[in-house]
Scaffold this motif. Structure first.
Motif, mmCIF file in Angstrom:
data_model
loop_
_atom_site.group_PDB
_atom_site.id
_atom_site.type_symbol
_atom_site.label_atom_id
_atom_site.label_comp_id
_atom_site.label_asym_id
_atom_site.label_seq_id
_atom_site.Cartn_x
_atom_site.Cartn_y
_atom_site.Cartn_z
ATOM 1 N N ASP A 60 -5.793 23.913 33.186
ATOM 2 C CA ASP A 60 -4.668 23.631 32.298
ATOM 3 C C ASP A 60 -4.043 24.942 31.830
ATOM 4 O O ASP A 60 -4.625 26.022 31.946
ATOM 5 C CB ASP A 60 -5.047 22.698 31.157
ATOM 6 C CG ASP A 60 -5.939 23.318 30.094
ATOM 7 O OD1 ASP A 60 -6.012 24.550 29.991
ATOM 8 O OD2 ASP A 60 -6.564 22.546 29.355
ATOM 9 N N GLU A 61 -2.832 24.840 31.336
ATOM 10 C CA GLU A 61 -2.045 26.024 30.979
ATOM 11 C C GLU A 61 -2.749 26.891 29.947
ATOM 12 O O GLU A 61 -2.762 28.123 30.056
ATOM 13 C CB GLU A 61 -0.671 25.596 30.465
ATOM 14 C CG GLU A 61 0.234 26.757 30.139
ATOM 15 C CD GLU A 61 1.608 26.331 29.674
ATOM 16 O OE1 GLU A 61 2.452 27.223 29.520
ATOM 17 O OE2 GLU A 61 1.846 25.125 29.459
ATOM 18 N N ALA A 62 -3.343 26.279 28.930
ATOM 19 C CA ALA A 62 -4.026 27.045 27.888
ATOM 20 C C ALA A 62 -5.169 27.865 28.465
ATOM 21 O O ALA A 62 -5.385 29.016 28.074
ATOM 22 C CB ALA A 62 -4.535 26.102 26.794
ATOM 23 N N GLU A 63 -5.901 27.287 29.418
ATOM 24 C CA GLU A 63 -7.011 28.002 30.055
ATOM 25 C C GLU A 63 -6.487 29.203 30.847
ATOM 26 O O GLU A 63 -7.068 30.292 30.796
ATOM 27 C CB GLU A 63 -7.787 27.055 30.975
ATOM 28 C CG GLU A 63 -8.987 27.670 31.628
ATOM 29 C CD GLU A 63 -10.120 27.998 30.665
ATOM 30 O OE1 GLU A 63 -11.000 28.779 31.072
ATOM 31 O OE2 GLU A 63 -10.129 27.507 29.523
ATOM 32 N N VAL A 64 -5.406 29.035 31.556
ATOM 33 C CA VAL A 64 -4.825 30.145 32.312
ATOM 34 C C VAL A 64 -4.382 31.246 31.353
ATOM 35 O O VAL A 64 -4.698 32.417 31.547
ATOM 36 C CB VAL A 64 -3.634 29.669 33.181
ATOM 37 C CG1 VAL A 64 -2.918 30.846 33.821
ATOM 38 C CG2 VAL A 64 -4.122 28.693 34.250
#
Length: 143
Positions: free
Chosen positions: A108-112
């Motif tokens: 997910d975007e937050a993890e990236v």
């Protein structure tokens, strides 16, 4: 307090813009899952996009230098040289620093964003979303 979380699946992160006038748009698809990479490249080719495929981070760096794509769709979770490391290498090389790089991942975007160490990526696309949306994202980088 409850935290509101919105899930972004396709996002342009920078204002990078590439001039491709008079040239076919060139996209490098990077993924260690060969069938996924080949299928995405086939779809983009049908949409009149010039494509090449790299099946890992090291191959992506070498192909970016030799072929000079306009956009790289970079998988993150790859053995030996992951997408973060490959993108940093592309970004730090003066011959390839201009290339738009999209994180093309199941993360997910937050993890990236949590794992970024620099301005490795210009955009984000979560795998499994509409390929039309991916094509629209790619086109936001070109004029």
């Amino acid at each position: 307090m409850q935290r509101l979380h919105t899930r972004s699946t396709v996002q342009k992160w920078t204002a990078r813009s590439l001039n491709v006038r008079g040239h076919q748009l060139r996209v490098l698809v990077v993924d260690d899952t060969t069938t996924a990479a080949d299928a995405l490249a086939a779809y983009l080719s049908i949409e009149d996009v010039g494509c090449r495929v790299a099946y890992g981070g090291h191959e992506a760096i070498n192909t970016a230098i030799s072929w000079d794509p306009h956009v790289i769709l970079m998988d993150i979770s790859m053995p030996e040289c992951n997408g973060f490391d490959a993108s940093l290498a592309v970004r730090r090389n003066p011959r390839t620093a201009h290339i738009a790089i999209v994180a093309h991942t199941s993360l997910d975007e937050a993890e990236v964003r949590r794992h970024l160490s620099d301005a490795e990526f210009d955009g984000y696309y979560q795998k499994g979303q509409s390929l039309d949306r991916l094509l629209d994202l790619i086109k936001t980088f070109v004029h």
